[in-house]
Scaffold this active site. Structure first.
Site, PDB file in Angstrom:
ATOM      1  N   ARG A 119      38.724 -25.263  52.100  1.00  0.00           N
ATOM      2  CA  ARG A 119      37.416 -24.875  52.554  1.00  0.00           C
ATOM      3  C   ARG A 119      36.700 -25.193  51.497  1.00  0.00           C
ATOM      4  NH1 ARG A 119      35.380 -20.356  56.445  1.00  0.00           N
ATOM      5  NH2 ARG A 119      36.189 -21.722  57.984  1.00  0.00           N
ATOM      6  N   HIS A 152      33.990 -29.734  60.317  1.00  0.00           N
ATOM      7  CA  HIS A 152      34.901 -28.573  60.694  1.00  0.00           C
ATOM      8  C   HIS A 152      35.964 -28.808  61.668  1.00  0.00           C
ATOM      9  CE1 HIS A 152      36.506 -24.722  60.543  1.00  0.00           C
ATOM     10  NE2 HIS A 152      35.697 -23.812  60.750  1.00  0.00           N
ATOM     11  N   GLN A 212      38.018 -26.653  63.965  1.00  0.00           N
ATOM     12  CA  GLN A 212      37.393 -25.731  64.893  1.00  0.00           C
ATOM     13  C   GLN A 212      37.298 -26.534  66.300  1.00  0.00           C
ATOM     14  OE1 GLN A 212      36.216 -22.581  64.535  1.00  0.00           O
ATOM     15  NE2 GLN A 212      36.128 -22.850  66.611  1.00  0.00           N
ATOM     16  N   ASP A 237      26.034 -22.166  67.098  1.00  0.00           N
ATOM     17  CA  ASP A 237      26.623 -21.610  65.802  1.00  0.00           C
ATOM     18  C   ASP A 237      25.715 -20.848  64.919  1.00  0.00           C
ATOM     19  OD1 ASP A 237      28.402 -21.038  63.720  1.00  0.00           O
ATOM     20  OD2 ASP A 237      28.234 -23.316  63.076  1.00  0.00           O
ATOM     21  N   CYS A 243      32.071 -20.744  67.462  1.00  0.00           N
ATOM     22  CA  CYS A 243      33.227 -20.592  66.584  1.00  0.00           C
ATOM     23  C   CYS A 243      33.540 -19.627  65.854  1.00  0.00           C
ATOM     24  CB  CYS A 243      32.830 -22.107  65.398  1.00  0.00           C
ATOM     25  SG  CYS A 243      31.582 -21.623  64.356  1.00  0.00           S
ATOM     26  N   ARG A 278      42.810 -21.595  67.606  1.00  0.00           N
ATOM     27  CA  ARG A 278      42.705 -22.124  66.255  1.00  0.00           C
ATOM     28  C   ARG A 278      44.159 -21.930  65.530  1.00  0.00           C
ATOM     29  NH1 ARG A 278      38.512 -21.997  62.675  1.00  0.00           N
ATOM     30  NH2 ARG A 278      39.818 -22.813  61.329  1.00  0.00           N
TER      31      ARG A 278
END
Ligand code: CP
Ligand code: NVA
Length: 307
Positions: free
Chosen positions: A105, A132, A135, A221, A261, A289
Site C-alpha cells: 500500500r 484499489h 477492494q 467513498d 469501501c 476482502r
C-alpha cells in the site's frame, strides 16, 4: 522476472480470470465458514508493506495468509529502511528473495510498478493513489453474491474520482457493466489516469441524483483520500452536495445496494440512515476482502486449482 504474475491494477486480469477467481472465492469462503482447514500455502510467506494507514487491508491479508497455512510479515515506512530513502528497486530485490508474495500500500502507482519490475515474486496492489483493485474485487464478488451477475448492470459512483472510482471504471470495461459518475466540478474523471481503454462503459453526470437514477448499486467513498489531507477543508465545501442520502437511494432501483469501501464519515459522503440502513451491504463487502484475497493469493502462487 517478467514471467511473474502481479495484480497491480484491475485490468491486469481478464474477465475469464475473474470468473475463475469468484468461483474459487465462493469455495474458499465455504470452507472457512464450515471450519474446514485448507492450507495450500503452508510454508509460504507474505510480506505486507504499508506506507499508509489500514485496518481492513492489513487484517484481511494477514488473517487470510494464516488461514491458508502461511505466514505474514508487516513492514511500514516508519520503521523500515523504506522511510529512510532506500530505493524501491533495491527493496524489491531483497524482499522478494526472502518471501513468496508481496502486498504494498503506497502513494504513486509508479512506486508499485518499479517494485514489480524488480521482484522475483508476485506483487499485489493494496491501494495506491490511483487504484484499489482488491477492494473492487471484493465489491463485485459481494454484488454477485447478493444480486447475481454484474454484466449489464449500472453502478452509480457519487463523489471523488479517486483510486476506488478509477478501479470501478476499469472493472466496468473488463466485466462489461456501466458506471454513472457524478463529481463536483473540477474533480471529474481523468480517463488516462484511470487507465481506461475508452470502451464507453462510463458516463459523467453534473447532478448526482441523475447519476443515481435507476442504478443497481450506489457507492461512494471519503471526500479526502489518504495523501490529500492538505485539501480537506476545500473538499468539505466542494463536496457538500454529493452526499448519498435516502432521497438519492430512492431514485435508484428499489433493489439497489449501497456500498462503501470504508472507513466512512457519516454526515459527509453518506448519511447514517443509508450506511446503517437495509440497502447497505458494507459489512459483507468488508468481510469479502478476506475471501477474495485468499483466492487471489492462491491463484498467484499456485495457478488454477481444479476441484
Ligand atoms: N477499504 C480499505 O482498504 O480499508 P483499510 O484502509 O482499512 O485497509
Ligand atoms: N480513497 C480512500 C480509500 C481508503 C480505503 C483513500 O485512498 O484514502
Amino acid at each position: 522476472m517478467s514471467t511473474v504474475k502481479h495484480f497491480l491494477q484491475f485490468k491486469d486480469f481478464t474477465r475469464e480470470e475473474f470468473d475463475y477467481l469468484f468461483e474459487r472465492t465462493r469455495w474458499i469462503k465455504e470452507q472457512f465458514k464450515a471450519y474446514q482447514r485448507y492450507w495450500p500455502l503452508a510454508d509460504r510467506t507474505l510480506v505486507m508493506i504499508f506506507e499508509k494507514a489500514s485496518t481492513r487491508t492489513r487484517l484481511s491479508f494477514e488473517a487470510g495468509m494464516q488461514q491458508l497455512g502461511g505466514s505474514a510479515i508487516y513492514l511500514n515506512t516508519r520503521d523500515s529502511q523504506l522511510g529512510r530513502g532506500e530505493p524501491v528497486e533495491d527493496a524489491a530485490q531483497v524482499i522478494s528473495r526472502m518471501s513468496d508474495i508481496v502486498m504494498i500500500r503506497t502513494f504513486e502507482q509508479d512506486i508499485i510498478e518499479r517494485f514489480a519490475a524488480n521482484s522475483r515474486v508476485p506483487l499485489i496492489n493494496g491501494l495506491t493513489n490511483e487504484y484499489h483493485p482488491c477492494q473492487i474485487m471484493a465489491d463485485i464478488y459481494t454484488f454477485i453474491e447478493q444480486r447475481g451477475p454484474i454484466q449489464g448492470k449500472t453502478v452509480a459512483w457519487i463523489g471523488d474520482s479517486n483510486n476506488v472510482c478509477n478501479t470501478w471504471l476499469q472493472a466496468a470495461e473488463v466485466l462489461d457493466f456501466n458506471v454513472h459518475v457524478s463529481t463536483p466540478p473540477g474533480y471529474e474523471v481523468e480517463a488516462e489516469r484511470a487507465g481506461l481503454y475508452g470502451t464507453g462503459h462510463f458516463e459523467q453526470f453534473a447532478d448526482p441524483m441523475e447519476a443515481a437514477r435507476g442504478a443497481d448499486l450506489v457507492t461512494t467513498d471519503v471526500w479526502t483520500s489518504m495523501g490529500f489531507e492538505a485539501e480537506n477543508e476545500e473538499r468539505m465545501r466542494d463536496f457538500a452536495d454529493w452526499q448519498v442520502d435516502a432521497d438519492m437511494m430512492r431514485v435508484a432501483r428499489p433493489e439497489a445496494v449501497f456500498m462503501h469501501c470504508l472507513p466512512a464519515h457519516r454526515g459527509e459522503e453518506v448519511s447514517a440512515e443509508v450506511i446503517d440502513g437495509p440497502q447497505s451491504v458494507v459489512w459483507d463487502e468488508a468481510e469479502n476482502r478476506l475471501h477474495v484475497q485468499k483466492a487471489l493469493m492462491e491463484y498467484l502462487l499456485l495457478g488454477r486449482i481444479n476441484v
